[in-house]
Every structure is written in C-alpha cells, then in structure tokens.
Write a protein that holds these residues in place. Sequence first.
Motif: not given
Length: 436
Positions: A357-363
Amino acid sequence: MANQSVVTETGLTEHDTRRRIFAIVGASSGNLVEWFDFYVYSFCALYFAPAFFPGGNTTTQLLNTAGVFAAGFLMRPIGGWFFGRLADKRGRRTAMMVSVFMMCGGSLVIAVLPTYAQIGVWAPALLLLARLFQGLSVGGEYGTSATYMSEVALQGRRGFFASFQYVTLIGGQLCALLVLVILQQLLTTEELKAWGWRIPFVVGAIAAVVALYLRKSLDETTSAATRQRKDAGTIGGLWRHKRAFLTVLGFTAGGSLIFYTFTTYMQKYLVNTAGMHAKTASNVMTAALFVYMLMQPLFGALSDRIGRRRSMILFGALATLGTVPLLHTLKDVTSPYAAFGLIVVALAIVSFYTSISGLIKAEMFPPEVRALGVGLSYALANAIFGGSAEYVALWLKSIGVETMFYWYVTALCAIACIVALKMRDPSKEGYLRDTP
C-alpha cells in the motif's frame, strides 16, 4: 570482523545495508505505537461506550462511538497535508517525531477523561476532541512512514521491506487487541466497564514516549537540495502529478474500506450480528490478525516478482468476487474456528493491497512532493471510506438492511480493480525505480 566496505548485490556496503534495515525497524516501531494508540479506541469501545453514551441499546451506543471514530478520520486529510508538507520541506524524521508525540498526548487525555456521569455532555465532547487530535497525528503518520520506509528499502526487495509498514500497522492492532484479551482474563466485565478500559490508553501513551526516543536516531532520507525546491511540499507541485494522485484515491477507497471491514469492524460484527461472545470474538480476531501480520512480507515479496500492478489487480478482482459470500457466511457462523478461517481468507485477499500500500503510492511521486502525495491522497480516501466503515455498517444494520453494506464494499473494490487495470506498473516506471 567483516569488512564494512564490502559491496552487496544491491550496490550498497554491508554497513549501509545494516543501517537501512535499522531504519526500517526504527520507523516501524513508531508506526506500531501510533496504530496501537489509534485502534485501542475501537477495540475497547464495547466497554467504554456506556460511560460516554449511556442512552439507548448496544447498537446505538456502538453507533455513537463509531461516529467519534469516524470523526477522527476526518482530521486525516488535514494531517496528511500538514505532515506531508512538513516531511517534504523539513525532513521525514522531523515529521515522524512530531506525529508520534501528538498521538501520545491524545491517548493520555482519553486515559484520564471523566465519564458522562461525572461531567455530562462534556465527556463525549472531550472524547471527540482527543480523537480529532489523534486523527490529525495518524493522518500524518501514514504518509511520512510509508515514504520513509519506501525510500530506505533495498532495491529489488522494496515490496518485502516496505511491507513491514503494515506488519507494524497490523501489529499495532494486534497488540491493542492482545492487551484487551489479557484484561478480559484478569478483570470482570463490570471492572472493564468501570475503569479497566483506561489501562490500554495509558500503555499506549508510555509506548509513544519510547517510540519518540527511537525515532530521534533515524537518518534523514531527503537532501537539503530536494527540500529547498520551489514545489517541495506544495499543493501546486503535487497537482502536476494529478493522474498519480487520482489513481491513489481510486484504489485506496476500496482498499481502506475492506481493510477496516475485516479488521476493526469485524470484532463488533461477530458480537453484534453473529451473536458471538465478546471474549470469543476477541480471541478469533487476535489469531486472525496475527496470521494477517505474518502474510505481509510474503505478499510484499510476491509483488517484487510479479509487479505491483498485478498484485493490485488480484486484490481488486478477488475482493469484488469474495466480499459478499464471505460476509454472508460470517453472518450465520457459529464456530469460532470457522469464523477464523473465513476471516483469514478475507485478509489474504486484502494482503495483495496492504503489503504494498505505502510503497505503490511512494513509487508514483517525485521526492519533493512524495510525502504530501502519499499522505494526502491516502488520507482523503481513508477518511471518506475507511473511517466511515463501522458507522455505515452499523447504520445500515439499525435500519434493517445490513446486507447492503456487503454490496457497498464490493462496489468500491470493483472500482479499485478498474483503476489497477488502467494504471502503469510503478515498480517498473516509478520515481523510486533508480533509487539505490
């Protein structure tokens, strides 16, 4: 002693690799405390609801406490904007320290709050104020911790390492529930309703002080040059990436809604709809959340192999097909073992989303607006759909159409699936792709 200058497969020295892993642990510890403090409210609501909302039946009392819970979510967009701006302009570490300090204050206030019998309507009013303060804090925590953990995660294994944000997020839920289960064994129901419910809030306030100390030692992940850019932490700079912003809104709505349905609301659902004893429901959810927590690194590592987009498509498709059958079956469940199995199946589906969840947004966002982009987009969708999950479910039950909630969750997950089908894979084309 090993040579600290040895370069690993990631291109980093062993010393750098160890520091990055330590940074993940340090950020995760604060994340765990933040979510412990926030979710203690939900899990203890069965016991303190009559103290602040003495009128009406159990459903009405829970509806009132769920309303306060949802109100805390309304502060999340403000927290997402404030802490996102702070993290992009002043650094991730500063923002994470401020957020955990604020959560500590909110928990301490609730722990010592007088009841309705003692101060009348001021009791629920002050409870609401404390929850708004905590909502502001946790609204900033998600975006800054997700951004920080994504930036320090090792290339090629970002899905695995970044998944520990939800390991500790779920761990916070689990610890909150575990504290309640222990208190249920040590205290009577009357004692829990009278004063025992205050203990978890005291524990949370103390743990937040420890997390604050740990976060002081974290390294900053942004450069001074990045923080001084004209667009750093600004809405104007964020809107240059409006497609990414709207994409995150699209899949976070369904992801947040189904997450809260099968975690925080599920305890009440088992008690209030399936007719399960409160202690039994707490035990079921403790076991289910523990398994769910262990799933996160596995699904995160899977995303490193198959790509974030495929993970999101699997989440959306399986959630759309499985929500109604699972909730219908849980409605009539009698065996705690059957309930546990069904909930674990549901949480496995949700793990395709939560693990990354957090990673896909940060990318999807560049570093100068990354914390703001992650935090604000998540907070908006989470406040509208995630925070209202319990309230909507209980309201539909109170007017005799509880099953409509099942279709509401399904519809939002279908939207998430459509968004995932249309988006590019950020793990291959995102801004973090070339970061060490």
